[in-house]
Structure formats: C-alpha cells, structure tokens
Design a protein around this motif. Sequence first.
Motif, PDB file in Angstrom:
ATOM      1  N   LYS A  55     -49.227  55.612  79.420  1.00 61.93           N
ATOM      2  CA  LYS A  55     -50.363  55.745  78.501  1.00 61.93           C
ATOM      3  C   LYS A  55     -50.743  54.340  78.009  1.00 61.93           C
ATOM      4  CE  LYS A  55     -51.755  58.091  74.323  1.00 61.93           C
ATOM      5  NZ  LYS A  55     -51.296  58.391  72.987  1.00 61.93           N
ATOM      6  N   PRO A  56     -52.016  53.914  78.201  1.00 62.96           N
ATOM      7  CA  PRO A  56     -52.406  52.531  77.882  1.00 62.96           C
ATOM      8  C   PRO A  56     -52.060  52.079  76.454  1.00 62.96           C
ATOM      9  CG  PRO A  56     -54.153  53.589  79.088  1.00 62.96           C
ATOM     10  CD  PRO A  56     -53.137  54.653  78.801  1.00 62.96           C
ATOM     11  N   THR A  57     -52.349  52.922  75.454  1.00 60.29           N
ATOM     12  CA  THR A  57     -52.074  52.527  74.065  1.00 60.29           C
ATOM     13  C   THR A  57     -50.592  52.219  73.875  1.00 60.29           C
ATOM     14  OG1 THR A  57     -53.879  53.871  73.263  1.00 60.29           O
ATOM     15  CG2 THR A  57     -52.203  53.304  71.653  1.00 60.29           C
ATOM     16  N   LEU A  58     -49.751  53.114  74.375  1.00 67.69           N
ATOM     17  CA  LEU A  58     -48.302  52.897  74.226  1.00 67.69           C
ATOM     18  C   LEU A  58     -47.840  51.655  74.988  1.00 67.69           C
ATOM     19  CD1 LEU A  58     -46.581  56.398  74.360  1.00 67.69           C
ATOM     20  CD2 LEU A  58     -46.543  54.740  72.496  1.00 67.69           C
ATOM     21  N   LYS A  88     -55.946  47.984  85.575  1.00 61.19           N
ATOM     22  CA  LYS A  88     -55.393  46.614  85.536  1.00 61.19           C
ATOM     23  C   LYS A  88     -54.588  46.401  84.254  1.00 61.19           C
ATOM     24  CE  LYS A  88     -59.371  44.931  86.640  1.00 61.19           C
ATOM     25  NZ  LYS A  88     -60.484  43.989  86.630  1.00 61.19           N
ATOM     26  N   LEU A  89     -55.075  46.997  83.174  1.00 57.16           N
ATOM     27  CA  LEU A  89     -54.342  46.901  81.898  1.00 57.16           C
ATOM     28  C   LEU A  89     -52.952  47.530  82.056  1.00 57.16           C
ATOM     29  CD1 LEU A  89     -55.838  47.712  78.429  1.00 57.16           C
ATOM     30  CD2 LEU A  89     -53.652  48.665  79.042  1.00 57.16           C
ATOM     31  N   PHE A 148     -56.479  47.765  65.455  1.00 54.37           N
ATOM     32  CA  PHE A 148     -57.255  48.954  65.804  1.00 54.37           C
ATOM     33  C   PHE A 148     -56.375  50.129  66.222  1.00 54.37           C
ATOM     34  CE2 PHE A 148     -57.517  45.403  68.787  1.00 54.37           C
ATOM     35  CZ  PHE A 148     -56.762  45.860  69.854  1.00 54.37           C
ATOM     36  N   PHE A 149     -55.067  49.905  66.374  1.00 54.68           N
ATOM     37  CA  PHE A 149     -54.180  51.024  66.701  1.00 54.68           C
ATOM     38  C   PHE A 149     -53.697  51.676  65.410  1.00 54.68           C
ATOM     39  CE2 PHE A 149     -53.134  48.661  70.808  1.00 54.68           C
ATOM     40  CZ  PHE A 149     -53.992  49.444  71.551  1.00 54.68           C
ATOM     41  N   LYS A 155     -53.420  43.686  66.902  1.00 52.33           N
ATOM     42  CA  LYS A 155     -53.958  44.984  67.327  1.00 52.33           C
ATOM     43  C   LYS A 155     -54.149  45.918  66.129  1.00 52.33           C
ATOM     44  CE  LYS A 155     -52.403  44.362  71.965  1.00 52.33           C
ATOM     45  NZ  LYS A 155     -53.628  44.085  72.674  1.00 52.33           N
ATOM     46  N   ARG A 195     -55.567  39.324  73.952  1.00 55.77           N
ATOM     47  CA  ARG A 195     -55.294  40.712  74.353  1.00 55.77           C
ATOM     48  C   ARG A 195     -53.803  41.007  74.483  1.00 55.77           C
ATOM     49  NH1 ARG A 195     -57.658  41.938  80.166  1.00 55.77           N
ATOM     50  NH2 ARG A 195     -56.527  43.807  79.638  1.00 55.77           N
ATOM     51  N   PHE A 254     -60.799  48.616  84.722  1.00 55.12           N
ATOM     52  CA  PHE A 254     -60.204  47.859  83.615  1.00 55.12           C
ATOM     53  C   PHE A 254     -58.892  48.487  83.154  1.00 55.12           C
ATOM     54  CE2 PHE A 254     -59.520  46.737  79.202  1.00 55.12           C
ATOM     55  CZ  PHE A 254     -59.855  45.395  79.147  1.00 55.12           C
ATOM     56  N   GLU A 255     -58.914  49.806  82.959  1.00 57.77           N
ATOM     57  CA  GLU A 255     -57.723  50.488  82.439  1.00 57.77           C
ATOM     58  C   GLU A 255     -56.543  50.397  83.414  1.00 57.77           C
ATOM     59  OE1 GLU A 255     -58.220  54.255  80.293  1.00 57.77           O
ATOM     60  OE2 GLU A 255     -56.538  55.029  81.431  1.00 57.77           O
ATOM     61  N   GLN A 302     -50.745  45.202  84.113  1.00 58.91           N
ATOM     62  CA  GLN A 302     -50.336  44.019  83.337  1.00 58.91           C
ATOM     63  C   GLN A 302     -49.193  44.359  82.382  1.00 58.91           C
ATOM     64  OE1 GLN A 302     -51.211  40.693  82.792  1.00 58.91           O
ATOM     65  NE2 GLN A 302     -52.665  40.543  84.471  1.00 58.91           N
ATOM     66  N   TYR A 307     -50.295  38.433  78.771  1.00 56.26           N
ATOM     67  CA  TYR A 307     -51.175  38.520  79.939  1.00 56.26           C
ATOM     68  C   TYR A 307     -50.753  37.485  80.960  1.00 56.26           C
ATOM     69  CZ  TYR A 307     -55.517  38.341  82.670  1.00 56.26           C
ATOM     70  OH  TYR A 307     -56.440  38.351  83.691  1.00 56.26           O
ATOM     71  N   GLU A 342     -49.573  49.013  75.686  1.00 60.52           N
ATOM     72  CA  GLU A 342     -50.041  47.810  74.990  1.00 60.52           C
ATOM     73  C   GLU A 342     -49.143  47.472  73.808  1.00 60.52           C
ATOM     74  OE1 GLU A 342     -54.761  48.208  74.957  1.00 60.52           O
ATOM     75  OE2 GLU A 342     -53.977  46.319  74.194  1.00 60.52           O
TER      76      GLU A 342
END
Lengths: 178, 109
Positions: free
Chosen positions: A98-101, A26-27, A132-133, A130, A52, A23-24, A30, A55, A103
């Motif tokens: 880094k996924p968070t950054l 592919k994220l 949750f960040f 988002k 999300r 999952f990570e 994307q 996408y 996104e």
Amino acid sequence: MSEIDKLIAYLKELDFKPKISDFEDKLKIQKTVCLLELMGVNLHYDFSMYVRGPYSHDLTKELYDNKEKVENLQTTSSLNATEKEAAEKIRETSDGLKPTLLEIMATYSFLTQKRNKNAKEAIIELKQLKPFFSETDVAVGVSRSKILFPPTQAEVENMKNEFRAWENASDADALKQA
Amino acid sequence: MDSDFLKLVSEAKPLNSKIFSLPRLLILLSLENLDEDGAQYRELKAGLDMEDGVLYSNLNVLKKMGYIKENKIKVENKKMSSFTITEEGKNALAAMKKWLKTVGGENNE
C-alpha cells in the motif's frame, strides 16, 4: 549479475507487475527497494533524502533503461529462502504494498536506520516531511517499521525509563489527591 | 573596476533573472534530482515549508517560463499534481550555478 535482475526477482516474488509510466508503481518500487536496502539486501542503489522522502536517482534510471524487462518481469535471477522471507515481510507489513504505508515506513526507517535518529526525532521529521498523512496512518506505518527493524536493547531500556518517569509522576499525583 | 568583474557582468547577461528568487530556486533545486517522477504539490509544500500562495504563484511562473511541467497523477485513486523539471529548466539552473561559482571565485583560482 546486475542488480536489476535481482530487483525483478523481488518484484516477481511480490506478484507486482509494474508499469514504468505509472507514478504510483514507481513510488512502490522506490519505497520497497529502499526498505530492502535498509534490511540489508544489497541491490546497490544509493538513496538520499529529498522532498519526497528517500529516493534513488540510479534506481529510476535503471527502471527506464530496462523498462521492457521490468514490465514483463523477465529475470535470470531467483531468490533464496532468506530473500523470499524479506520480500514476504515487506508484503505483510505494507498490507500488500500500500503506497501510504510504504512511504511512511521507508521514510521513518531511513531516518532511524540510516540517519541514526531516535524514534521521537524520526517521528517529528516524518511529520514535517509528510504532514498530509493522518495520525492513524503515521502510527500504523511507524509500528510496522518497528516490525521490520525491532528496537535495540538500549532503545527498549530508554523507553522503559521514560515510562517509569511517567508512572512515578502519575503515582505522585494519585497520592496528592488521596 | 577590474576586468574580472566586467567579465562577471558580461557572463550574467544570458541568465534569466526571473529564477533569482529564493522560492523559485528552491523549487528547481528540489526537482533537479527527481527525474521524470518529480514531486507532488503536497511534498513540495511540506519539504520546502512554503505557504500555498507562495508555492502556487512561483510554480506558475516557472511553468510559464517552461522550466517545469505539471503532470496529473493518481495515488491510491486520489487525483494529484506532480511537477517535473524540464531540460530548459535544468539548463537555466546549471548556467546559474556556474555563474554563482564564478561569483564565489571558484572558477578564478
């Protein structure tokens, strides 16, 4: 030449060997491709806004259709100096994908570059989508997006005017208290 | 009562009435285009602006119906849940959309 070959060349340049079942990974693909498209690299993937963030359905389909090629980084394509520079900029600004950054950067940049939202509107929408960040992550992500997409002269003027209004209000307060 | 209306009633019989709920419909619609990746619980909660209780209970109903499935994923070493729509869910949603178009008169013109 298909877009997937060019995309794999980018992944190779980024030293990123993804697992398509992860999952990570592919994220990361994307959001990286979304940023590249916004930077003007035409890989021909259409992005839309979903729960999300930005996408591309076509991109996911191509990743699955070319799973082996992607996972083994097999490509006939290579990057020129400008393309390598674009990859490097994304690597640097996202602290090595880094996924968070990624996104935050992809969502904020999509809102400002594709949906023509101003900085304030884009931050409000980003936080709604988002929440949750952390504030810190959002602030860092937004500032990194501005490195990829520097503000236009008009936006800089708007910011200056806004700061001027604040400075004037602050000066007026100081005079009253004196 | 005209015959078209009776046709609508007859065409509604195979539909699953349990998805005629706004939260369930929104969940299925939001997952419809997200392929095998689906969406994380926290993304659904924020994107659909739903309270935990509403989201959780409706996700459970859809899971029991076999319309969505829950997957355990890891993002930056944090364990999370993501949800994807199943083929059964896609078919039920497509059937409902088709029926709603008929109700709206699009297939009758």
